[in-house]
Each structure stands twice: as structure tokens, then as C-alpha cells.
Design a protein around this motif. Structure first.
Motif, mmCIF file in Angstrom:
data_model
loop_
_atom_site.group_PDB
_atom_site.id
_atom_site.type_symbol
_atom_site.label_atom_id
_atom_site.label_comp_id
_atom_site.label_asym_id
_atom_site.label_seq_id
_atom_site.Cartn_x
_atom_site.Cartn_y
_atom_site.Cartn_z
ATOM 1 N N LEU A 326 15.057 10.913 25.313
ATOM 2 C CA LEU A 326 15.551 9.801 26.121
ATOM 3 C C LEU A 326 17.049 10.038 26.300
ATOM 4 C CD1 LEU A 326 15.200 7.009 27.491
ATOM 5 C CD2 LEU A 326 15.704 5.978 25.254
ATOM 6 N N ILE A 327 17.511 10.045 27.552
ATOM 7 C CA ILE A 327 18.886 10.445 27.830
ATOM 8 C C ILE A 327 19.651 9.324 28.538
ATOM 9 C CG2 ILE A 327 20.361 12.130 29.034
ATOM 10 C CD1 ILE A 327 17.977 14.082 28.895
ATOM 11 N N SER A 328 20.849 9.047 28.036
ATOM 12 C CA SER A 328 21.805 8.178 28.730
ATOM 13 C C SER A 328 22.566 9.071 29.690
ATOM 14 C CB SER A 328 22.761 7.524 27.724
ATOM 15 O OG SER A 328 23.928 7.063 28.377
ATOM 16 N N ILE A 329 22.302 8.923 30.993
ATOM 17 C CA ILE A 329 22.853 9.837 31.990
ATOM 18 C C ILE A 329 24.374 9.815 31.998
ATOM 19 C CG2 ILE A 329 22.973 10.388 34.448
ATOM 20 C CD1 ILE A 329 20.309 11.074 33.223
ATOM 21 N N GLU A 330 24.962 8.627 32.106
ATOM 22 C CA GLU A 330 26.416 8.537 32.212
ATOM 23 C C GLU A 330 27.091 8.993 30.925
ATOM 24 O OE1 GLU A 330 27.731 8.022 35.003
ATOM 25 O OE2 GLU A 330 25.997 7.269 36.094
ATOM 26 N N GLY A 331 26.538 8.597 29.801
ATOM 27 C CA GLY A 331 27.144 8.962 28.522
ATOM 28 C C GLY A 331 26.778 10.343 28.038
ATOM 29 N N ASN A 332 25.791 10.964 28.695
ATOM 30 C CA ASN A 332 25.295 12.272 28.283
ATOM 31 C C ASN A 332 24.923 12.249 26.799
ATOM 32 O OD1 ASN A 332 24.575 14.982 28.795
ATOM 33 N ND2 ASN A 332 26.498 15.684 27.895
ATOM 34 N N GLN A 333 24.229 11.171 26.395
ATOM 35 C CA GLN A 333 23.800 11.015 25.009
ATOM 36 C C GLN A 333 22.278 11.140 24.957
ATOM 37 O OE1 GLN A 333 25.955 7.442 25.415
ATOM 38 N NE2 GLN A 333 27.178 7.772 23.576
#
Length: 392
Positions: A326-333
Motif C-alpha cells: 500500500l503506497i502513499s503516492i505523495e509521501g512516497n511511503q
């Protein structure tokens, strides 16, 4: 009468001499070259400025994953110190890449919008600034930033009290002789209208918000009337940037367009009188969004406040989520799923923030806040790295 004529003649000659001296002074002032690098960081912004007298400034750094590329680019140019770093606003596609920069390069002054944010990326950036004792500044609209004696850097917007991250954007107008650059970060249409009370006309424009139609209104484009426009966005981005209406507005006023997604880093060199762009003009092709698989598992909910993301199995068969992400696009997390199986018709929740928890159908990511980031999108990838689902 003769004496009066002589006096007037002397005044005329003196004025002429003064004008000549001023012209000579200007030609000396603009005799060296300034280079502005619009670094290709994918879906984000990062702009590096080399002044005529060897001063350096970095405005934003893209997402965190692009930060090391920014560091490598700067080091290839022989940069050992950045005199000024500007974080225009706390969205992760602007400040994420500054974290590797802070870890790798000495910084003289750090300018930030002052907009308070609680994302993990923003907290990490502030922590590094503090531990490294980097002078921290929050400019105000109308301020000038001391950078190079030959260059005027004016702040056209900075608003730490803005309710929206984009409206907090530090907008800079940088002028060297007769050539000027307008760097608009993610400033939206309403903010553009406010800035038009000032002199926004510029030779080169970095289009707001990656070419989104939330920026670059027709009125603003006409007021700036740029000879050159830089579009900084990622190939195949899911937002459809740049939007067609923005491109049409730029073309209508005859602006040449250059896109980082198409040609990579764009460098503009100027001696204060003339300028040169090192790249080919944009072909006019709108980037298509990445294709997702027709999956039975999808992201069905995302609570930015409670920091909970729901993922549901819509199929009639159990699905192993081992090695899914699962990826946080803006945070690149990235959250890497453990060896769990999602049963048919069931939903599993990935939690973060202060209320993150494990147990039953909940998985704990981190106690740090991940999703409280304006405009952050969630992406689900399977074990093969294919995009299974996205949710804005």
C-alpha cells in the motif's frame, strides 16, 4: 544668455554622460551567466539556480524517492553547498526529496512557507533542519530574499495561515537583468488573482501545479505572458497533467513549452539580456494515465483524519496479500503487507497515526501520520508490482 546656454549645454552633456555610464554599468552587471535547472523529478517540482557569482539555490526537491537523484545531479555539477533551500509548501511531492538533500549537502539558509503540517515527511524534514542547526526562515509576501547582488528575488506569495497547502505556496519572481523567472509552486487560480495585483510579467514561467487546470487561469497567463513555459510533471501520471486547457492558453499567447516528462531536466541559461533553453520544445502529447489491472481487490475507503485505509476482496476466492504494497503516492511511503489472506467479501483496514492498531481485521502501519497530506492518493500493488487499485 551665452552663460545660460553654456550651463544648459553642460547639463545636457552631463546627463548624456550619466546615461552612458549607467548603460555600461548594466552591461557589466549582466555580463555573467545564470543557469536555472528544472530538474526532472517525475510528478513533482525541483528547481536549481546557479547565480552569476556562484551562489546556489534549490527550490523544492520532488518526492522522497526522487531526492537521491537530485543529490546526484547536484554533485555532478560540483555543488558542495546550497546557499539557500526553499520548501514552497508542505506537500510531499515538493518537500520529500529535500530529506536526502538535507542529509547529503550543507545548507546555508532554509526558507519554508511556515504552513504547519503533520505528515511524517514534513516532520522528518523539520527534525533534520533542527538537528543540523540550519537557519530557518519564514518569508512574507513582498519580502526580498538576499541571494546574489546581481539578482532580485521577490516573494509574491507566502502564507503560513492558509487553510490549504497549495495556497501557502511560496511564489518567487527571480530577475536577472531583463530576464525573469516566475516560480509558482502549486499556487491555485484564486491565489493567482491576488498576485496579479503585483507585477507578475515574466520571461520564463514554471506553470503552477504541474500544468493542472486548478492553476494557470487565462487571465493569469495573459498577465504573465511568458515567452517560455516549463511544465514539471511525471510521465503517465494519474492526474492527466498537463491539462489540455492550460496548454491551449499557453499556445494562444505564443509561449514555447518545455516538459520535464518528455525531455528530462530543462536548463535555461541567461546573461541577463538573452537566454537559451537546452531542450526540444514539447511535442504536444498529453501523458496517458498508467493502466491498472482489472483486480478483484480494491481500495474502497481512505479516511485522512482517522488514518484508516479499507481494502476489500470483491471476488469469490481468498487472496493472499503477502508481499503486496500500500503506497502513499505523495509521501512516497510504503506499507508492506505481512503474510495475511483476505477472505471473499471481507475488508481489511491498514491503520496509521496515533490510533494505529492491530487485531481482527486491522493492520498497524505506523504511529506516524501518513495520509494527512492534502491531495494524497493511495495505491495498491500486488506481489508482482502491478497496480491493482488507486484511490484519490
Amino acid at each position: 544668455m551665452k552663460k545660460l546656454i553654456v550651463v544648459l549645454l553642460c547639463i545636457f552633456l552631463l546627463a548624456g554622460c550619466t546615461e552612458t555610464l549607467n548603460e555600461e554599468k548594466v552591461s557589466v552587471t549582466v555580463g555573467h551567466e545564470m543557469r536555472v535547472h528544472f530538474i526532472d523529478v517525475g510528478q513533482g517540482d525541483s528547481i536549481f539556480i546557479e547565480s552569476p557569482n556562484g551562489k546556489t539555490m534549490l527550490v523544492d526537491g520532488g518526492v522522497k524517492g526522487a531526492g537521491q537523484n537530485v543529490v546526484s545531479y547536484l554533485k555532478e555539477l560540483g555543488v558542495k553547498k546550497l546557499d539557500i533551500v526553499v520548501a514552497t509548501h508542505p506537500d510531499a511531492d515538493h518537500i520529500g526529496g529535500l530529506i536526502p538533500v538535507l542529509n547529503s549537502i550543507d545548507i546555508g539558509q532554509f526558507y519554508d512557507s511556515g504552513k504547519v503540517h503533520t505528515s511524517q515527511t514534513f516532520e522528518e524534514m523539520l527534525t533534520l533542519i533542527d538537528t543540523k542547526n540550519i537557519p530557518y526562515n519564514v518569508p512574507k509576501t513582498g519580502d526580498s530574499i538576499a541571494f546574489d547582488d546581481d539578482i532580485n528575488v521577490k516573494v509574491l506569495n507566502a502564507n503560513e495561515n492558509a487553510t490549504d497547502n497549495n495556497d501557502a505556496s511560496i511564489v518567487l519572481k527571480i530577475a536577472y537583468g531583463n530576464v525573469s523567472f516566475l516560480l509558482t509552486a502549486d499556487a491555485g487560480v484564486s491565489l493567482e488573482k491576488e498576485m496579479m495585483q503585483d507585477d507578475v510579467k515574466a520571461t520564463i514561467l514554471k506553470a503552477g501545479h504541474h500544468g493542472s487546470n486548478t492553476s494557470s487561469s487565462a487571465e493569469f497567463i495573459k498577465a504573465v505572458h511568458p515567452e517560455v513555459t516549463i511544465l514539471s510533471y511525471g510521465e503517465g501520471n494519474k492526474y492527466g497533467h498537463p491539462h489540455a486547457e492550460v496548454v491551449e492558453r499557453l499556445q494562444a499567447i505564443g509561449s514555447k513549452i518545455y516538459a520535464t516528462a518528455e525531455v528530462g531536466t530543462v536548463i535555461v541559461s541567461t546573461d541577463g539580456v538573452n537566454y537559451d533553453v537546452n531542450s526540444k520544445e514539447w511535442s504536444g502529447t498529453i501523458a496517458s494515465a498508467p493502466q491498472t489491472t482489472s483486480a478483484s481487490v480494491e481500495i474502497v475507503s481512505k479516511d485522512l483524519i482517522e488514518e484508516i485505509v479499507g481494502i476489500k476482496n470483491n471476488s469469490n476466492e481468498a487472496v493472499s496479500l503477502k508481499d503486496w504494497q500500500l503506497i502513499s503516492i505523495e509521501g512516497n511511503q510504503v506499507f508492506n503487507f505481512p503474510n495475511v489472506t483476505l477472505q471473499p467479501g471481507k475488508t481489511i483496514y491498514v491503520t496509521s497515526g496515533s490510533n494505529a492498531r492491530d487485531g481482527q481485521n486491522y493492520l498497524k502501519w505506523t504511529k506516524k501520520q501518513i495520509w494527512l497530506n492534502d491531495g494524497d492518493a493511495a495505491q495498491l500493488r500486488n506481489a508482482k508490482g502491478a497496480i491493482v487499485s488507486e484511490l484519490d
